[in-house]
Design an enzyme around this catalytic site. Structure first.
Site, mmCIF file in Angstrom:
data_model
loop_
_atom_site.group_PDB
_atom_site.id
_atom_site.type_symbol
_atom_site.label_atom_id
_atom_site.label_comp_id
_atom_site.label_asym_id
_atom_site.label_seq_id
_atom_site.Cartn_x
_atom_site.Cartn_y
_atom_site.Cartn_z
ATOM 1 C CG HIS A 53 -18.257 63.025 -7.001
ATOM 2 N ND1 HIS A 53 -17.747 61.793 -7.335
ATOM 3 C CD2 HIS A 53 -19.010 63.436 -8.060
ATOM 4 C CE1 HIS A 53 -18.194 61.459 -8.545
ATOM 5 N NE2 HIS A 53 -18.954 62.432 -9.003
ATOM 6 C CD GLU A 55 -16.982 60.936 -2.050
ATOM 7 O OE1 GLU A 55 -17.732 61.755 -2.625
ATOM 8 O OE2 GLU A 55 -16.924 59.745 -2.377
ATOM 9 C CB CYS A 83 -16.040 57.477 -7.831
ATOM 10 S SG CYS A 83 -15.459 59.185 -7.848
ATOM 11 C CB CYS A 86 -13.915 60.615 -4.344
ATOM 12 S SG CYS A 86 -15.116 61.785 -5.003
#
Ligand SMILES: [Zn+2]
Length: 151
Positions: A53, A55, A83, A86
């Site tokens: 992801h 991040e 999420c 993360c």
């Protein structure tokens, strides 16, 4: 334009880049002492990595840059609410502040569905601000999925 909006526009550049690569358009940047330290864009398909992801990509790059796995006094800007995965990584990294764009009512872990960053059971808590340039951030996601359905 506020400083947060200015940085969010930088994150949006990476969200657009992700979309160009056929990835869900989420972008992130990490700011340290007023300087852009690292960037990330969602690349789960290209990397064949469910943890890639935006991040996580930015946090990994920043830790290498600082040669420190603790990202003290940093602010992460991300175009979509983090999420659970993360948010957990941001707590481990000791990020000081998180600013996100669009809310994710289904899986957001920064207040929408879960509130990982401010859970008092952690020994580190992160200041959060959501909804910065939310419309621009959300529009990119909507356009991306609308286009996908048309394919
Ligand atoms: Zn995530």
């Amino acid at each position: 334009m506020t400083q947060d909006e200015w940085w969010m526009q930088r994150a949006l550049v990476w969200a657009d880049y992700a979309a160009q690569q056929g990835e869900i358009p989420v972008g992130a940047i990490l700011v340290h002492n007023g300087q852009e330290l690292a960037q990330g864009w969602n690349q789960t398909v290209i990397q064949c990595d469910p943890s890639a992801h935006a991040e996580i990509v930015a946090v990994r790059q920043a830790a290498k840059q600082l040669n420190n796995y603790r990202l003290l006094d940093t602010t992460l800007y991300v175009t979509l609410e983090p999420c659970v995965m993360c948010a957990g990584a941001l707590v481990h990294a000791r990020v000081k502040r998180v600013v996100f764009g669009a809310y994710d009512p289904k899986t957001g872990a920064t207040g929408s569905r879960f509130d990982v960053l401010r859970d008092l059971r952690h020994n580190h808590h992160i200041d959060c601000l959501g909804g910065v340039l939310a419309e621009s951030c959300g529009a990119r996601l909507k356009d991306f999925f609308r286009h996908k359905r048309l394919l």
